[in-house]
Design a protein around this motif. Sequence first.
Motif, mmCIF file in Angstrom:
data_model
loop_
_atom_site.group_PDB
_atom_site.id
_atom_site.type_symbol
_atom_site.label_atom_id
_atom_site.label_comp_id
_atom_site.label_asym_id
_atom_site.label_seq_id
_atom_site.Cartn_x
_atom_site.Cartn_y
_atom_site.Cartn_z
ATOM 1 N N LEU A 19 7.557 4.374 8.370
ATOM 2 C CA LEU A 19 6.094 4.628 8.750
ATOM 3 C C LEU A 19 5.237 3.415 8.916
ATOM 4 C CD1 LEU A 19 4.061 6.849 9.162
ATOM 5 C CD2 LEU A 19 5.075 8.337 6.484
ATOM 6 N N SER A 20 5.358 3.382 7.213
ATOM 7 C CA SER A 20 4.656 1.911 7.090
ATOM 8 C C SER A 20 4.361 1.092 8.401
ATOM 9 C CB SER A 20 4.581 0.903 5.462
ATOM 10 O OG SER A 20 6.074 0.463 6.310
ATOM 11 N N GLY A 21 4.914 0.662 9.599
ATOM 12 C CA GLY A 21 4.255 -0.199 10.172
ATOM 13 C C GLY A 21 3.553 0.567 10.891
ATOM 14 N N GLU A 22 4.130 2.051 11.459
ATOM 15 C CA GLU A 22 3.631 3.348 12.271
ATOM 16 C C GLU A 22 1.793 3.279 11.458
ATOM 17 O OE1 GLU A 22 3.221 7.691 13.592
ATOM 18 O OE2 GLU A 22 5.517 6.414 13.214
ATOM 19 N N THR A 25 3.882 12.025 3.685
ATOM 20 C CA THR A 25 2.019 12.686 2.940
ATOM 21 C C THR A 25 1.309 11.122 3.450
ATOM 22 O OG1 THR A 25 2.403 11.293 0.559
ATOM 23 C CG2 THR A 25 3.338 13.639 0.784
ATOM 24 N N ALA A 26 1.598 9.833 3.656
ATOM 25 C CA ALA A 26 0.620 8.452 3.267
ATOM 26 C C ALA A 26 -0.370 8.884 5.186
ATOM 27 C CB ALA A 26 1.264 8.039 3.821
ATOM 28 N N ARG A 27 0.889 10.142 5.962
ATOM 29 C CA ARG A 27 -0.376 10.132 7.326
ATOM 30 C C ARG A 27 -1.352 10.247 7.491
ATOM 31 N NH1 ARG A 27 3.337 9.808 11.482
ATOM 32 N NH2 ARG A 27 6.006 10.172 10.908
ATOM 33 N N GLY A 72 3.485 -3.149 3.483
ATOM 34 C CA GLY A 72 5.477 -1.809 2.530
ATOM 35 C C GLY A 72 5.321 -2.574 1.045
ATOM 36 N N TRP A 73 5.810 -1.630 0.226
ATOM 37 C CA TRP A 73 6.226 -1.673 -0.925
ATOM 38 C C TRP A 73 8.032 -2.086 -0.954
ATOM 39 C CZ3 TRP A 73 8.551 -1.365 -5.298
ATOM 40 C CH2 TRP A 73 8.085 -1.436 -6.675
ATOM 41 N N PRO A 74 8.629 -2.988 -0.481
ATOM 42 C CA PRO A 74 10.390 -2.849 -0.159
ATOM 43 C C PRO A 74 10.456 -2.197 -1.517
ATOM 44 C CG PRO A 74 9.825 -4.493 -0.801
ATOM 45 C CD PRO A 74 8.295 -4.356 -0.619
ATOM 46 N N ALA A 75 11.518 -1.403 -1.127
ATOM 47 C CA ALA A 75 13.063 -0.751 -2.236
ATOM 48 C C ALA A 75 13.451 -1.950 -2.844
ATOM 49 C CB ALA A 75 13.441 -0.070 -1.840
ATOM 50 N N VAL A 76 13.551 -3.072 -2.986
ATOM 51 C CA VAL A 76 14.532 -4.191 -3.156
ATOM 52 C C VAL A 76 13.444 -4.572 -4.617
ATOM 53 C CG1 VAL A 76 13.675 -6.284 -1.984
ATOM 54 C CG2 VAL A 76 16.092 -5.559 -2.775
ATOM 55 N N ALA A 77 11.882 -4.588 -4.959
ATOM 56 C CA ALA A 77 10.831 -5.077 -5.471
ATOM 57 C C ALA A 77 11.328 -4.676 -6.808
ATOM 58 C CB ALA A 77 9.942 -4.861 -5.054
ATOM 59 N N GLU A 78 11.239 -3.217 -6.329
ATOM 60 C CA GLU A 78 11.624 -1.959 -7.923
ATOM 61 C C GLU A 78 13.334 -2.894 -8.384
ATOM 62 O OE1 GLU A 78 11.156 1.643 -7.908
ATOM 63 O OE2 GLU A 78 13.028 2.780 -7.858
ATOM 64 N N GLU A 79 14.260 -3.059 -6.903
ATOM 65 C CA GLU A 79 16.027 -2.613 -7.027
ATOM 66 C C GLU A 79 16.089 -4.125 -8.223
ATOM 67 O OE1 GLU A 79 16.296 0.353 -3.846
ATOM 68 O OE2 GLU A 79 17.226 -1.482 -3.773
ATOM 69 N N SER A 80 15.706 -5.220 -7.444
ATOM 70 C CA SER A 80 16.195 -6.730 -8.172
ATOM 71 C C SER A 80 15.074 -6.674 -9.399
ATOM 72 C CB SER A 80 15.365 -7.382 -6.684
ATOM 73 O OG SER A 80 13.493 -7.516 -7.143
ATOM 74 N N ILE A 81 14.195 -6.071 -9.992
ATOM 75 C CA ILE A 81 14.019 -6.593 -11.733
ATOM 76 C C ILE A 81 14.660 -5.748 -11.903
ATOM 77 C CG2 ILE A 81 12.211 -5.787 -13.269
ATOM 78 C CD1 ILE A 81 11.475 -8.638 -10.870
ATOM 79 N N ILE A 82 15.325 -4.544 -11.932
ATOM 80 C CA ILE A 82 15.913 -3.883 -12.391
ATOM 81 C C ILE A 82 17.225 -4.012 -12.913
ATOM 82 C CG2 ILE A 82 17.315 -1.265 -13.226
ATOM 83 C CD1 ILE A 82 14.892 0.033 -11.000
ATOM 84 N N GLN A 89 0.575 -1.116 0.206
ATOM 85 C CA GLN A 89 0.253 -0.265 -0.233
ATOM 86 C C GLN A 89 0.920 1.575 0.124
ATOM 87 O OE1 GLN A 89 -3.571 0.517 0.220
ATOM 88 N NE2 GLN A 89 -3.413 -1.679 -0.100
ATOM 89 N N MET A 90 1.693 0.986 0.672
ATOM 90 C CA MET A 90 2.674 2.714 1.265
ATOM 91 C C MET A 90 3.941 2.464 0.524
ATOM 92 S SD MET A 90 2.493 3.790 4.884
ATOM 93 C CE MET A 90 4.007 4.870 4.033
ATOM 94 N N ASN A 91 5.382 2.860 1.196
ATOM 95 C CA ASN A 91 6.488 2.304 0.589
ATOM 96 C C ASN A 91 6.849 1.732 1.939
ATOM 97 O OD1 ASN A 91 9.688 2.892 0.578
ATOM 98 N ND2 ASN A 91 10.067 4.101 2.428
ATOM 99 N N GLU A 92 7.798 0.805 2.606
ATOM 100 C CA GLU A 92 7.972 -0.177 3.543
ATOM 101 C C GLU A 92 8.864 0.478 4.089
ATOM 102 O OE1 GLU A 92 8.787 -4.214 3.257
ATOM 103 O OE2 GLU A 92 10.738 -3.799 3.600
ATOM 104 N N GLY A 93 8.512 1.278 5.367
ATOM 105 C CA GLY A 93 9.777 1.178 6.012
ATOM 106 C C GLY A 93 9.100 1.719 7.950
#
Length: 440
Positions: A194-197, A265-267, A202-212, A188-192
Amino acid sequence: MSGLIVRGARLLGGETGDIRIVDGRIDAVGSVDPAAGDHMIDADGLVALPGLVDLHTHLREPGGEASETVLTGTRAAAAGGFTAVFAMANTSPVADTAGVVEQVEALGRQHGYATVRPIGAVTVGLEGRQLAELGAMAASRAQVRVFSDDGHCVADPLIMRRALEYVATIGGVIAQHAQEPRLTEGAQMNEGPLSGELGLAGWPAVAEESIIARDVLLAEHTRSRLHVCHVSTAGSVDVVRWAKKRGIAVTAEVTPHHLLLTDETARDYDARFKVNPPLRRAEDVEALRAAVADGTIDIVATDHAPHPDERKECAWAEAAFGMVGLESALSIVQHTLVDTGMLDWAGVARVLSTTPAAIGGLAGYDAPLAVGAPAHLTLVDPEASRRWSTDELRGRSRNTPYTGITLPGRVIATVHGGVPTVLDGALVDADTVATTAGGR
């Protein structure tokens, strides 16, 4: 024959000059003596840019006309200074056949506000199982050269390899939505922290980086061209930079919203800020800006994604991903890159016009504002500013994330193939544009 004269604009070399347009082409640049019947645009204080080109637009037609149409989307494009847009394939039916891409291209020609180049789907139905009719779409009147399943990742490495091999034979490029699906299920949002709070998946950065990382190696292996859509993380920048140093034929884009907004901005659970890939950390924003400035990221593309109000004015988890961005893109680039000293206006022309046109195989933008070139032109007032609201939007949907933010710059005029589509900051009447464009 009477022409159109742009008087006293700031040219990209820093000098002030006139531009005369006759029969859809640049006739003269410099100090121009008007001829009888010439029409005049007073460009005192305005920057003259080549017409902007968006490599990543969702026009929704056919099938999604409640959100946008080719007409409303290209009106929004013209208002933002764009003279050409590349329309993504996730329509209904999907743009995976010659018939659908020809329909979209024909609608663009009919309306005249911007050149519309359809992007063809990589796989049938965007399902990732079988290659679509790439050759037929390339040979069609639409002359498709960019293929993407955007909204979906081409996750199967064998399908991606075959797609890269095929487009290499037709001078095309695969534009990849880099999102490893298993790592982002329910995201639903960036994993970090704030997503836990907030209790959002979370949408982890590695999901993008590994495909690239996978895809640049496949592009190297197949000796083909890869374009990475909406890069959003500092790690992705590192991968693209490594690939370019290795000589791999990869290009990359960033969206205006990823240059400005962060996951903070997701707060308030305001779904206007829900987008895929998600808004990331402030550190990622800084890395993305630096990557545009040093050329690692080649272009800025809007990922204009219109949705009706009911798809965004709802609980975050049920809301659609996406933001509109055509009208605001140039202002965001000025705010984040020009006014910060990271780019000059020639750099803006590079990332918002000439380079996206080159990546997409769009003719007429390789020598912009030169005598003999097609007359695609954007005039912007860099000293203007306005508090952004939905009143600035000219498309069908209202899902802008910038409401209430003061943004610099204003498009005063847009000229598409010699035909004014915006004058004095206002859209030209649709019938006038269509009639004049049809007579080119």
